[in-house]
Design a protein around this motif. Structure first.
Motif, PDB file in Angstrom:
ATOM      1  N   GLU A   1       0.834  -1.196   0.000  1.00 30.59           N
ATOM      2  CA  GLU A   1       0.000   0.000   0.000  1.00 30.59           C
ATOM      3  C   GLU A   1       0.870   1.248   0.000  1.00 30.59           C
ATOM      4  OE1 GLU A   1      -3.176   0.157  -0.308  1.00 30.59           O
ATOM      5  OE2 GLU A   1      -4.076  -1.669   0.477  1.00 30.59           O
ATOM      6  N   VAL A   2       0.410   2.289  -0.700  1.00 34.92           N
ATOM      7  CA  VAL A   2       1.131   3.562  -0.746  1.00 34.92           C
ATOM      8  C   VAL A   2       0.478   4.520   0.254  1.00 34.92           C
ATOM      9  CG1 VAL A   2       1.773   5.525  -2.184  1.00 34.92           C
ATOM     10  CG2 VAL A   2       1.749   3.219  -3.157  1.00 34.92           C
ATOM     11  N   TYR A   3       1.295   5.115   1.132  1.00 35.35           N
ATOM     12  CA  TYR A   3       0.769   5.947   2.216  1.00 35.35           C
ATOM     13  C   TYR A   3       1.082   7.436   2.066  1.00 35.35           C
ATOM     14  CZ  TYR A   3      -0.588   1.725   4.656  1.00 35.35           C
ATOM     15  OH  TYR A   3      -1.197   0.535   5.000  1.00 35.35           O
ATOM     16  N   ALA A   4       1.835   7.789   1.059  1.00 34.00           N
ATOM     17  CA  ALA A   4       2.126   9.200   0.775  1.00 34.00           C
ATOM     18  C   ALA A   4       2.641   9.275  -0.648  1.00 34.00           C
ATOM     19  CB  ALA A   4       3.167   9.747   1.750  1.00 34.00           C
ATOM     20  N   LEU A   5       2.524  10.433  -1.244  1.00 31.26           N
ATOM     21  CA  LEU A   5       3.055  10.640  -2.586  1.00 31.26           C
ATOM     22  C   LEU A   5       4.162  11.686  -2.544  1.00 31.26           C
ATOM     23  CD1 LEU A   5      -0.028  10.645  -4.982  1.00 31.26           C
ATOM     24  CD2 LEU A   5       1.684   8.858  -4.671  1.00 31.26           C
ATOM     25  N   PRO A   6       5.231  11.494  -3.317  1.00 31.24           N
ATOM     26  CA  PRO A   6       6.285  12.501  -3.383  1.00 31.24           C
ATOM     27  C   PRO A   6       5.735  13.825  -3.903  1.00 31.24           C
ATOM     28  CG  PRO A   6       7.018  10.429  -4.351  1.00 31.24           C
ATOM     29  CD  PRO A   6       5.547  10.303  -4.128  1.00 31.24           C
ATOM     30  N   TRP A   7       6.239  14.897  -3.345  1.00 26.85           N
ATOM     31  CA  TRP A   7       5.846  16.243  -3.764  1.00 26.85           C
ATOM     32  C   TRP A   7       7.051  16.929  -4.409  1.00 26.85           C
ATOM     33  CZ3 TRP A   7       2.951  19.990   0.104  1.00 26.85           C
ATOM     34  CH2 TRP A   7       2.087  20.828  -0.611  1.00 26.85           C
ATOM     35  N   GLY A   8       8.192  16.749  -3.793  1.00 30.53           N
ATOM     36  CA  GLY A   8       9.447  17.258  -4.337  1.00 30.53           C
ATOM     37  C   GLY A   8      10.579  16.431  -3.792  1.00 30.53           C
ATOM     38  N   ALA A   9      11.582  16.154  -4.603  1.00 22.41           N
ATOM     39  CA  ALA A   9      12.692  15.315  -4.186  1.00 22.41           C
ATOM     40  C   ALA A   9      13.832  16.172  -3.659  1.00 22.41           C
ATOM     41  CB  ALA A   9      13.181  14.458  -5.356  1.00 22.41           C
ATOM     42  N   GLY A  10      14.620  15.576  -2.786  1.00 23.32           N
ATOM     43  CA  GLY A  10      15.717  16.318  -2.186  1.00 23.32           C
ATOM     44  C   GLY A  10      17.054  15.633  -2.386  1.00 23.32           C
ATOM     45  N   SER A  11      18.017  16.344  -2.870  1.00 24.43           N
ATOM     46  CA  SER A  11      19.392  15.864  -2.868  1.00 24.43           C
ATOM     47  C   SER A  11      20.266  17.019  -2.422  1.00 24.43           C
ATOM     48  CB  SER A  11      19.821  15.348  -4.246  1.00 24.43           C
ATOM     49  OG  SER A  11      19.843  16.387  -5.184  1.00 24.43           O
ATOM     50  N   ARG A  12      21.501  16.702  -2.100  1.00 18.21           N
ATOM     51  CA  ARG A  12      22.381  17.720  -1.543  1.00 18.21           C
ATOM     52  C   ARG A  12      23.657  17.847  -2.350  1.00 18.21           C
ATOM     53  NH1 ARG A  12      18.870  15.992   1.849  1.00 18.21           N
ATOM     54  NH2 ARG A  12      18.219  17.160   3.687  1.00 18.21           N
ATOM     55  N   ALA A  13      24.211  19.036  -2.318  1.00 20.22           N
ATOM     56  CA  ALA A  13      25.476  19.309  -2.980  1.00 20.22           C
ATOM     57  C   ALA A  13      26.246  20.279  -2.095  1.00 20.22           C
ATOM     58  CB  ALA A  13      25.246  19.889  -4.374  1.00 20.22           C
ATOM     59  N   VAL A  14      27.450  20.616  -2.505  1.00 17.61           N
ATOM     60  CA  VAL A  14      28.304  21.492  -1.694  1.00 17.61           C
ATOM     61  C   VAL A  14      28.053  22.945  -2.070  1.00 17.61           C
ATOM     62  CG1 VAL A  14      30.661  22.083  -1.043  1.00 17.61           C
ATOM     63  CG2 VAL A  14      30.062  19.691  -1.516  1.00 17.61           C
ATOM     64  N   LEU A  15      27.628  23.730  -1.108  1.00 17.38           N
ATOM     65  CA  LEU A  15      27.455  25.168  -1.293  1.00 17.38           C
ATOM     66  C   LEU A  15      28.772  25.865  -0.949  1.00 17.38           C
ATOM     67  CD1 LEU A  15      25.613  27.633  -1.800  1.00 17.38           C
ATOM     68  CD2 LEU A  15      25.038  27.571   0.637  1.00 17.38           C
ATOM     69  N   TYR A  16      29.199  26.788  -1.807  1.00 20.68           N
ATOM     70  CA  TYR A  16      30.475  27.457  -1.554  1.00 20.68           C
ATOM     71  C   TYR A  16      30.402  28.937  -1.898  1.00 20.68           C
ATOM     72  CZ  TYR A  16      31.562  27.377  -6.611  1.00 20.68           C
ATOM     73  OH  TYR A  16      31.546  27.571  -7.968  1.00 20.68           O
ATOM     74  N   ARG A  17      31.365  29.670  -1.377  1.00 23.24           N
ATOM     75  CA  ARG A  17      31.473  31.102  -1.605  1.00 23.24           C
ATOM     76  C   ARG A  17      32.262  31.346  -2.882  1.00 23.24           C
ATOM     77  NH1 ARG A  17      30.957  34.660   2.890  1.00 23.24           N
ATOM     78  NH2 ARG A  17      31.665  36.223   1.389  1.00 23.24           N
ATOM     79  N   THR A  18      31.596  31.739  -3.948  1.00 20.22           N
ATOM     80  CA  THR A  18      32.295  31.990  -5.212  1.00 20.22           C
ATOM     81  C   THR A  18      33.247  33.173  -5.105  1.00 20.22           C
ATOM     82  OG1 THR A  18      30.461  33.365  -6.005  1.00 20.22           O
ATOM     83  CG2 THR A  18      30.404  31.031  -6.574  1.00 20.22           C
ATOM     84  N   ASP A  19      32.882  34.163  -4.280  1.00 26.04           N
ATOM     85  CA  ASP A  19      33.767  35.327  -4.141  1.00 26.04           C
ATOM     86  C   ASP A  19      35.060  34.942  -3.431  1.00 26.04           C
ATOM     87  OD1 ASP A  19      32.227  34.856  -1.846  1.00 26.04           O
ATOM     88  OD2 ASP A  19      32.252  36.950  -1.215  1.00 26.04           O
TER      89      ASP A  19
END
Length: 440
Positions: free
Chosen positions: A152-170
């Motif tokens: 049985e399915v108990y919830a539906l995906p709304w948006g997926a999440g993945s992660r990456a490295v955030l950095y200071r370009t300056d």
């Protein structure tokens, strides 16, 4: 084993940190299926009101989205929507109280890794028919792994999440640092940032808080490791495996090799985000949803022109997998409006509205063609690359206890970094504790 039902006597302690609530009834909820289209006499649910909970604090983009979605829902069904935002610091108490019978929603946003926990308490109504019909049938089945339990399915995906490295370009430009493509390059960049920006600055921030396993998991999975696997009817811990040990060593080396300060072993992503906004972090693992908070915390000084992402490099080569996260939407188990709730979930997860939810909220779209289009988008490509290899934590209702409440691996890492245990002992102890928790 099913977790004991939450009662009024355990309101303040039973729910896990940032967990979502279970319903107070002990009856198995009936399936929430959509009602047929309205008749010519008017909308089928005119005069009804649906209570919907969103998690976190509202922001202009999210508020605009919800206003448009709810207006469309009212147009289609005739029902009004009562929208409530549940700030993160109060989620635990709010949902625990609701679970004890003190006024819950009809529909709720829910983290995908929370679905097994609350399904085990009969908290969610099955919406299996929605997952296999209409546009929702296009959602890849691997996105329903945590949501599908006993067929049985108990919830539906709304948006997926993945992660990456955030950095200071300056900072990278100022210090003449190229975007790292290997782990060694990341280490070198982090050390240079720390040397040039001050000892209180983390070149790459160590996450040892409530969401630490997003970072540890990525490093362990990149070595081919697993936390635990189901063998028969029991979970068997795999964290004493040399592959997991290799990822764990890379994780703790962020501190032992001087990339991140030893005084901040318990900081989580929110803590790191605030330090990043105040020029105390050069890089950290996160997602696009941190950007509005950084702009706010920095009083507008840090915006998109100074920020960018790149995929987390694996020490063994290539790109590290990301935690297979995301936000779902579900029908609350004790609602008296299951049909109307299912109609809301159906609309929210349709391609138009799910794409908007993801793209406007810093998440990845759940529909394959929209996701494929991000490969050519410089801002989104790092997340799409990480998501292609994404992995999930053990799909067991007790995982949250190990991950957050007992902080099994956070404690193991601290013990090693502080010299209280050697790595082999810390992982052996953690493996034993993990098995005990998952097999309760």
């Amino acid at each position: 084993m099913k977790i004991a039902k939450i009662t009024a006597a355990t309101v303040t302690t039973a729910a896990l940190a940032l967990g979502l609530a279970a319903c107070s009834t002990s009856e198995t909820p009936k399936a929430a299926e959509p009602k047929p289209e309205a008749s010519a006499s008017g909308p089928a649910y005119a005069g009804k009101t649906l209570t919907v909970w969103r998690l976190g604090d509202s922001n202009p983009a999210a508020a605009k989205y919800m206003e448009a979605l709810n207006a469309e829902f009212t147009k289609v069904t005739g029902a009004a929507v009562k929208l409530e935002w549940i700030p993160w610091p109060t989620v635990n108490d709010k949902f625990t109280a609701a679970a004890a019978g003190n006024g819950g929603p009809d529909v709720t946003e829910i983290g995908n890794d929370q679905v097994p926990l609350w399904q085990s308490q009969d908290a969610l109504s099955p919406i299996t028919a929605l997952a296999g019909a209409g546009e929702q049938a296009q959602i890849p089945k691997n996105l329903l792994g945590l949501e599908t339990i006993d067929g049985e399915v108990y919830a539906l995906p709304w948006g997926a999440g993945s992660r990456a490295v955030l950095y200071r370009t300056d900072w990278f430009k100022e210090l003449k640092i190229e975007v790292p493509k290997t782990w060694d390059e990341l280490v070198a960049a982090a050390k240079k940032i720390k040397a040039e920006k001050g000892s209180d600055v983390d070149g790459f921030a160590f996450n040892g808080g409530s969401d630490a396993n997003h970072l540890l998991g990525a490093l362990a999975w990149s070595e081919g490791a697993e936390y635990a696997l189901k063998e028969g009817d029991k979970w068997v811990g795999k964290t004493t495996d040399p592959k997991f040990a290799a990822g764990f060593k890379t994780y703790t080396s962020l501190v032992t090799d001087g990339l991140s300060g030893k005084s901040r072993l318990t900081q989580n992503t929110v803590d790191i985000r605030k330090r990043f906004a105040n020029n105390k972090v050069g890089m950290y693992l996160t997602a696009g949803w941190d950007l509005p908070g950084i702009e706010q915390d920095s009083k507008g000084k840090l915006k998109g022109d100074k920020l960018a992402f790149f995929p987390l490099p694996a020490k063994s080569g290539g790109e590290a997998p990301s935690f297979f996260g995301g936000n779902d939407i579900a029908v609350w188990g004790s609602t008296q409006q299951k049909e109307l709730g299912a109609e809301y979930v159906k609309l929210a997860t349709s391609k138009t509205w799910a794409d908007r939810y993801a793209m406007e909220g810093g998440l990845l779209p759940i529909y394959p063609d929209t996701l494929a289009g991000l490969a050519s988008d410089p801002a989104q490509a790092p997340f799409a690359a990480a998501f292609a290899k994404a992995k999930a934590f053990p799909a067991d209702p007790n995982w949250t206890e190990a991950n957050e409440t007992k902080a099994v691996f956070q404690n193991a890492a601290r013990a090693v970094i502080e010299g209280k245990k050697d790595e082999a002992t810390a992982l052996a102890d953690a493996n034993k504790e993990l098995e005990e928790i998952l097999n309760q």
